[in-house]
Write a protein that holds these residues in place. Structure first.
Motif, PDB file in Angstrom:
ATOM      1  N   PHE A 179      11.631  -5.683  10.126  1.00 50.96           N
ATOM      2  CA  PHE A 179      12.593  -5.504  11.222  1.00 50.96           C
ATOM      3  C   PHE A 179      12.698  -6.792  12.031  1.00 50.96           C
ATOM      4  CE2 PHE A 179      11.541  -0.737  11.259  1.00 50.96           C
ATOM      5  CZ  PHE A 179      12.624  -0.460  10.438  1.00 50.96           C
ATOM      6  N   ARG A 195      -0.737   5.706  -3.695  1.00 54.46           N
ATOM      7  CA  ARG A 195      -1.070   6.872  -2.869  1.00 54.46           C
ATOM      8  C   ARG A 195       0.119   7.694  -2.420  1.00 54.46           C
ATOM      9  NH1 ARG A 195      -3.021   2.567   1.451  1.00 54.46           N
ATOM     10  NH2 ARG A 195      -3.546   4.023   3.114  1.00 54.46           N
ATOM     11  N   PHE A 212      21.446   3.271  15.764  1.00 47.71           N
ATOM     12  CA  PHE A 212      20.273   2.634  15.152  1.00 47.71           C
ATOM     13  C   PHE A 212      20.207   1.167  15.586  1.00 47.71           C
ATOM     14  CE2 PHE A 212      18.077   0.215  11.858  1.00 47.71           C
ATOM     15  CZ  PHE A 212      16.918   0.953  11.683  1.00 47.71           C
ATOM     16  N   ARG A 214      -3.606   0.652  13.906  1.00 46.10           N
ATOM     17  CA  ARG A 214      -4.281   0.382  12.633  1.00 46.10           C
ATOM     18  C   ARG A 214      -5.236  -0.801  12.728  1.00 46.10           C
ATOM     19  NH1 ARG A 214      -0.254   3.426  12.375  1.00 46.10           N
ATOM     20  NH2 ARG A 214      -0.101   5.005  10.732  1.00 46.10           N
ATOM     21  N   THR A 248       3.671  11.016   0.721  1.00 46.39           N
ATOM     22  CA  THR A 248       4.643  11.267   1.785  1.00 46.39           C
ATOM     23  C   THR A 248       5.964  10.570   1.464  1.00 46.39           C
ATOM     24  OG1 THR A 248       3.568   9.422   2.910  1.00 46.39           O
ATOM     25  CG2 THR A 248       3.071  11.607   3.745  1.00 46.39           C
ATOM     26  N   HIS A 305       5.656  15.699   9.635  1.00 49.19           N
ATOM     27  CA  HIS A 305       5.585  15.574   8.176  1.00 49.19           C
ATOM     28  C   HIS A 305       5.549  17.006   7.626  1.00 49.19           C
ATOM     29  CE1 HIS A 305       3.410  11.386   8.457  1.00 49.19           C
ATOM     30  NE2 HIS A 305       4.520  11.441   9.152  1.00 49.19           N
ATOM     31  N   PRO A 322       0.793  -1.232   0.000  1.00 52.24           N
ATOM     32  CA  PRO A 322       0.000   0.000   0.000  1.00 52.24           C
ATOM     33  C   PRO A 322       0.830   1.290   0.000  1.00 52.24           C
ATOM     34  CG  PRO A 322       0.060  -0.960   2.204  1.00 52.24           C
ATOM     35  CD  PRO A 322       0.781  -1.915   1.310  1.00 52.24           C
ATOM     36  N   GLY A 364      10.859   8.582   6.342  1.00 51.44           N
ATOM     37  CA  GLY A 364      11.874   7.658   6.818  1.00 51.44           C
ATOM     38  C   GLY A 364      12.826   7.255   5.705  1.00 51.44           C
TER      39      GLY A 364
END
Ligand code: 3HC
Ligand code: NAI
Length: 695
Positions: free
Chosen positions: A71, A60, A263, A283, A101, A161, A25, A104
């Motif tokens: 991850f 989108r 990280f 979600r 958008t 954002h 998506p 990251g």
């Protein structure tokens, strides 16, 4: 058109190669996406007819980041760094074409491109901090080199954002394309790069802005101070700051080494695991098994609220904020006027803080009307009752609503503890009745418990969930039981907190353990804030609890500058010697032998029964998933996000076997309050997780 792999195609427009990525998506950087970028750019470089390359996405959004589901799994295919090196070291200019958008890892890919073109509606951000992470693909070193360390601190620590027009000003975006014509705009920009002979700009080589900040450690110390309160307990904000410090003080490659090390620590740590869990939980919570996501919804164009008190007023504001007209019905003109006055004052206070305009105050208050006649509710699509917590009063109101309200209207109650089935039993349309349990202050708190009664229809449930989104709440669907999900779990903690202070701990000892764990405050500080006299009846008070004793002494909490704590004129609390004495005497009077209570015991006594109660709730089908319970506790009670919610914490951090063992131990010494849930016993016996049990 050439197919590079399942997600990437390459098409030449004259001498411009357009690489088009399509991985719904959100075009996250999964193994095929990384491969598509790596192989696609390589093929375009190898094609001698190509002079410049555009990287664009279908669907989108531009790439929204690393694939979070990957991850912790073994990486396959080219790494993100290899894909980025292929772009950055390309002998031909690569232009990122951004819509939706670029977030990251997605923005980090764009930052290795030589130029960035975006449509005005696009947004760029490095929101890794919200997942307990930092940008791990060079973003911490490249972003400050473009926008400067101060702006980078803001972006990376808030995860904002940033709209493309702002990015154009900071240099993060080089050019804006016309909305809806990104591909043409990016190709035209690429042609301009060629015709003007613009250089292959590598962000990594641009040192001016970071060098300017060298020798100014106050940039970082001031920033740290400004965020300290908001980020208490979180690791990731500090780690992000350290990376930007490295960008300022070290050469690029050494800065990247710092970024990789930090990280690595975050991505393998408990906090990020918890925050990633919350990302997916937020979600999942909207998905209701058994209800078709395309079910037709009831249009909600006008809302009625009954009761202009604490809750009714706050609830009304949610709808007015979303542009939905509201009528509030009260029993008399005086409470109505008072309620409407409080609403106006609230809006005016918000405007005084600059959060809304004076016009907004008028628009929003203009959407809220008042009446003392229930018939004013006749044309409402949804009515929410928020009157006194009394079954007879509520049933009486629902009987009237049944007569007055139009067919198809939703009849909701904001009760916090009453049986909604009993309320629904007095109407001829129980399928229209639902609980909409807002949290106080209702215009501020994000949580909404949507309470499904036995006969509530799917349409009413689905409409309520959709409406929650419209008024910017996060809703969890729960079942009817005492306290529903949130307060039912809270009751476990409150009971133990009260017992603990009689057994030997002091209120501030209990509060400290829970505050240090990350909750905004402990149970006693919370009681002082809410007012100890909430629900206290002076005429019936007979010193039977510590709370009664305190109320009888007019120690009613912060409002009287004394409750469990003493308060100074700035509302700063200190442990009260008076209260310590009262508690000790109370224990003695009730022959409870006081003893040393460890911090560990306080934590286990308060938190383990909460987890156990959550399991009971699942067992009884009063919540759909364990992660829904986490959402309730994070958004309604301030459970720290970096600890993932009580169910995540119980399963992934403590371990359900340990929770069970401790509950059994406490059951032996402290009695049946600690009886383990049957489901907990089953899960531990079978070695299964919530997910494996279908929760
Ligand atoms: N990885 C995997 N799945 C993702 C994802 C990601 N980065 N981002 C979104 N998804 C999934 C969602 O789980 C959801 O799945 P579902 O439909 O099965 O529930 C689906 O994509 C759609 O997401 P949303 O419902 O959130 O869609 P919206 O249109 O409302 O929002 C979005 C889109 C703004 C992109 C939002 O999804 C988002 O903020 N995503 C996360 C962005 C992010 O945090 N990126 C950084 C990742 S970490 C990283 O990049 C590390 C790097 O530095 C190395
Ligand atoms: P409140 O006492 O502040 O307000 C209740 C209002 O209802 C009063 O203004 C009263 O005049 C009005 N009212 C009473 N009978 C009425 C009638 N027949 N017709 C019209 N108006 C009538 O109470 P509050 O705190 O707003 O609580 C309302 C409901 O919300 C209760 O069911 C409560 O359990 C629930 N609730 C309260 C929370 C809180 O923190 N205060 C949180 C969540 C739910």
């Amino acid at each position: 058109m050439t197919k590079i792999n399942d997600v990437m195609t390459l098409e030449n427009e004259g001498d411009i190669a357009v690489l088009s990525l399509n991985s719904p998506p959100v075009n996250a950087l999964s193994a095929p996406v990384r491969e598509g970028i790596f192989e696609g750019v390589k093929a375009a470089i190898a094609d001698t007819s190509v002079k410049a390359i555009v990287l664009i996405c279908e669907g989108r959004t531009f790439i929204a980041g690393a694939d979070i589901t990957e991850f912790g799994k073994k990486p396959v295919g080219p790494s993100l760094f290899e894909a980025q090196d292929m772009i950055e070291n390309s002998s031909k200019p690569v232009i990122a074409a951004i819509h939706g958008t670029a977030l990251g890892g997605g923005l980090e890919v764009a930052l290795t491109c030589h130029y960035r073109v975006a449509v005005p509606s696009a947004k760029c951000g490095l929101p890794e901090v919200n997942l307990g992470l930092l940008p791990g693909a060079g973003g911490t070193q490249r972003l400050p080199r473009i926008v400067g360390p101060e702006a980078a601190l803001q972006m990376m620590v808030t995860g904002a954002h940033v709209p493309a027009p702002v990015c154009l000003k900071t240099g993060l975006v080089d050019s804006l394309a016309e909305e809806g014509a990104l591909r043409a705009g990016a190709v035209a920009f690429a042609q301009k790069v060629l015709s003007d002979g613009l250089p292959l700009k590598k962000v990594r080589d641009s040192n001016e802005k970071v060098e300017a900040a060298r020798g100014k450690p106050e940039i970082f110390s001031d920033f740290r101070k400004s965020i300290a309160r908001k980020t208490r307990g979180f690791l990731a904000p500090e780690y992000n700051i350290q990376c930007i410090e490295a960008a300022v003080n070290l050469p690029f490659d050494e800065g990247v080494a710092v970024e990789r090390k930090l990280f690595g620590e975050l991505v393998t740590g408990e906090q990020s695991a918890a925050q990633r869990h919350v990302f997916f939980a937020e979600r999942q919570v909207w998905k209701i098994p058994g209800i078709d996501k395309d079910i037709p919804l009831i249009p909600i164009n006008k809302v009625g609220i009954i009761g202009a008190g604490t809750m009714g007023g706050g609830i009304s504001m949610n709808f007015a904020n979303a542009g939905i007209p509201v009528v509030i019905v009260e029993r008399d003109q005086a409470p109505l006027d008072r309620g409407l006055g409080v609403i106006r004052k609230n809006y005016e206070n918000t405007a005084a803080k600059g959060r809304i305009s004076a016009d907004d105050v008028e628009t929003r208050t203009g959407l809220i009307s008042g009446s003392t006649d229930m018939n004013a509710l006749a044309d409402c699509d949804l009515i929410i009752e928020a009157v006194f917590e009394n079954m007879d009063v509520k049933q009486d109101i629902f009987r009237k609503l049944d007569e007055i309200c139009k067919e198809g209207a939703i009849l909701a109650t904001n009760t916090s503890a009453l049986d909604i089935n009993e309320i629904a039993s007095v109407v001829k349309r129980p399928e229209a009745v639902i609980g909409l349990h807002f949290f106080s202050p209702a215009n501020v708190m994000r949580l909404l418990e949507v309470v499904r009664a036995d006969k509530t229809s799917d349409t009413v449930i689905a409409t309520s969930m959709a409406l929650a989104k419209r008024i910017k709440k996060i809703a969890a669907l729960v079942g009817v039981c005492p306290g529903f999900v949130g307060n039912r779990i809270l009751a476990q903690r409150q009971r133990e907190a009260q017992k603990l202070i009689l057994e030997g701990a002091m209120p501030w000892d209990v509060d400290k353990v829970l505050f240090d764990f990350g909750l905004p405050m402990g149970p006693f500080a919370m009681s002082d804030l809410a007012g100890l006299d909430l629900g206290w009846q002076a005429d019936k008070s007979n010193s039977s609890t510590i709370r009664e004793v305190l109320c009888e002494m007019d120690r009613r909490g912060q409002k009287t500058s004394a409750g469990f704590y003493d308060y100074d004129e700035n509302r700063k609390s200190t442990p009260s010697p008076v209260v310590a004495k009262i508690i000790e005497e109370f224990s003695e009077k009730h022959q409870i032998k006081r003893r040393e209570v460890s911090q560990e015991e306080i934590f286990e006594r308060c938190v383990y029964p909460m987890i156990n109660e959550g399991v009971k709730i699942l067992e009884e089908g009063k919540a759909i998933r364990a992660s829904d319970i986490d959402i309730v506790w994070i958004n309604g009670y301030g459970w720290p996000v970096y600890r993932g919610g009580p169910m995540h914490y119980g399963e992934k951090v403590i371990g359900l076997d340990k929770v069970l063992a401790k509950m059994k131990e406490f059951e032996k010494t402290l009695g049946p309050d600690f009886k383990p849930a049957a489901l907990l016993e089953d899960m531990v016996a079978q070695g299964k997780s919530f997910a494996q049990m279908g929760y």
